[in-house]
Design a protein around this motif. Structure first.
Motif, PDB file in Angstrom:
ATOM      1  N   UNK A  51       0.882  -1.193  -0.042  1.00  0.00           N
ATOM      2  CA  UNK A  51      -0.086   0.042  -0.074  1.00  0.00           C
ATOM      3  C   UNK A  51       0.880   1.254  -0.010  1.00  0.00           C
ATOM      4  N   UNK A  52       0.319   2.303  -0.492  1.00  0.00           N
ATOM      5  CA  UNK A  52       1.056   3.671  -0.509  1.00  0.00           C
ATOM      6  C   UNK A  52      -0.098   4.605  -0.236  1.00  0.00           C
ATOM      7  N   UNK A  53       0.497   5.568   0.551  1.00  0.00           N
ATOM      8  CA  UNK A  53      -0.337   7.017   0.695  1.00  0.00           C
ATOM      9  C   UNK A  53       0.580   8.156   0.237  1.00  0.00           C
ATOM     10  N   UNK A  60      -3.115   3.927  -2.780  1.00  0.00           N
ATOM     11  CA  UNK A  60      -3.129   2.978  -3.798  1.00  0.00           C
ATOM     12  C   UNK A  60      -2.628   1.560  -2.983  1.00  0.00           C
ATOM     13  N   UNK A  61      -3.569   0.264  -3.286  1.00  0.00           N
ATOM     14  CA  UNK A  61      -3.302  -0.756  -2.796  1.00  0.00           C
ATOM     15  C   UNK A  61      -3.110  -1.871  -3.761  1.00  0.00           C
ATOM     16  N   UNK A  62      -2.365  -3.112  -3.180  1.00  0.00           N
ATOM     17  CA  UNK A  62      -2.191  -4.112  -4.073  1.00  0.00           C
ATOM     18  C   UNK A  62      -3.516  -4.724  -4.235  1.00  0.00           C
ATOM     19  N   UNK A  63      -3.644  -5.767  -5.223  1.00  0.00           N
ATOM     20  CA  UNK A  63      -4.733  -6.378  -5.521  1.00  0.00           C
ATOM     21  C   UNK A  63      -4.879  -7.191  -4.319  1.00  0.00           C
ATOM     22  N   UNK A  64      -3.783  -7.681  -3.920  1.00  0.00           N
ATOM     23  CA  UNK A  64      -4.148  -9.038  -2.740  1.00  0.00           C
ATOM     24  C   UNK A  64      -4.613  -8.396  -1.419  1.00  0.00           C
ATOM     25  N   UNK A  65      -4.580  -7.147  -0.940  1.00  0.00           N
ATOM     26  CA  UNK A  65      -4.873  -6.546   0.234  1.00  0.00           C
ATOM     27  C   UNK A  65      -6.031  -5.424   0.010  1.00  0.00           C
ATOM     28  N   UNK A  66      -6.471  -5.327  -1.504  1.00  0.00           N
ATOM     29  CA  UNK A  66      -7.521  -4.154  -1.553  1.00  0.00           C
ATOM     30  C   UNK A  66      -8.808  -4.684  -0.935  1.00  0.00           C
ATOM     31  N   UNK A  80       2.794   6.526   9.792  1.00  0.00           N
ATOM     32  CA  UNK A  80       1.697   6.098   8.831  1.00  0.00           C
ATOM     33  C   UNK A  80       1.184   4.718   9.371  1.00  0.00           C
ATOM     34  N   UNK A  81      -0.029   4.575   9.061  1.00  0.00           N
ATOM     35  CA  UNK A  81      -0.609   3.323   9.571  1.00  0.00           C
ATOM     36  C   UNK A  81      -1.084   2.355   8.515  1.00  0.00           C
ATOM     37  N   UNK A  82      -0.954   1.073   8.824  1.00  0.00           N
ATOM     38  CA  UNK A  82      -1.779   0.148   7.759  1.00  0.00           C
ATOM     39  C   UNK A  82      -2.624  -0.831   9.039  1.00  0.00           C
ATOM     40  N   UNK A  83      -3.862  -0.805   8.461  1.00  0.00           N
ATOM     41  CA  UNK A  83      -4.839  -1.481   9.068  1.00  0.00           C
ATOM     42  C   UNK A  83      -5.331  -2.579   8.233  1.00  0.00           C
ATOM     43  N   UNK A  84      -4.995  -3.872   8.904  1.00  0.00           N
ATOM     44  CA  UNK A  84      -5.419  -5.045   7.888  1.00  0.00           C
ATOM     45  C   UNK A  84      -6.492  -5.679   8.731  1.00  0.00           C
ATOM     46  N   UNK A  85      -7.413  -6.145   7.945  1.00  0.00           N
ATOM     47  CA  UNK A  85      -8.438  -7.027   8.504  1.00  0.00           C
ATOM     48  C   UNK A  85      -8.808  -8.258   7.639  1.00  0.00           C
ATOM     49  N   UNK A  86      -9.564  -9.040   8.370  1.00  0.00           N
ATOM     50  CA  UNK A  86      -9.989 -10.296   7.621  1.00  0.00           C
ATOM     51  C   UNK A  86      -8.484 -10.921   6.974  1.00  0.00           C
ATOM     52  N   UNK A  87      -7.499 -11.165   8.155  1.00  0.00           N
ATOM     53  CA  UNK A  87      -6.190 -11.482   7.650  1.00  0.00           C
ATOM     54  C   UNK A  87      -6.274 -13.014   7.140  1.00  0.00           C
TER      55      UNK A  87
END
Length: 117
Positions: A51-53, A60-66, A80-87
């Motif tokens: 991901x990129x801010x 922008x996000x990769x397809x894998x995490x979008x 900068x934070x990266x919140x990830x769910x449904x890992x």
């Protein structure tokens, strides 16, 4: 020089959530003018974009995490934070914070994320 320090990794079950944090410090012309992003590396593979801010608040996000991840930046905190769910187990890897300032790319030391099935 720019220093990036990640935190927030850990062991989580599939379906769980994590928040990764990256604090930026050092000689930066303006925190608001540099892109801040995350990459992930798994054993035997190259570091891959996650991901990129951008400096102008584009994301922008990769397809894998979008759809499962959100990147946010707090310029006042140089963070900068990266919140990830449904890992998922395939999200397992070392997550690196990265930025690019005046021709120099800087990486953090990484934080390990392990997702168990």
């Amino acid at each position: 020089q720019v220093q990036l320090v990640e935190s927030g990794g850990g062991l989580v079950q599939a379906g769980g959530s994590l928040r990764l944090t990256c604090v930026v410090s050092g000689t930066i012309e303006s925190i608001s003018s540099i892109p801040l992003g995350w990459h992930c590396q798994t054993p035997g593979k190259q570091r891959e974009f996650v991901a990129l801010a951008s400096a102008v608040d584009g994301k922008t996000y990769s397809g894998a995490v979008k759809g499962r991840s959100t990147i946010t930046r707090d310029n006042a905190k140089s963070t900068v934070y990266l919140d990830m769910k449904n890992l998922k187990p395939e999200d397992t890897g070392v997550y690196y914070c990265v930025t690019h300032d005046r021709g120099v790319t800087s990486w953090g030391q990484g934080t390990q994320v392990t997702v168990s099935s």
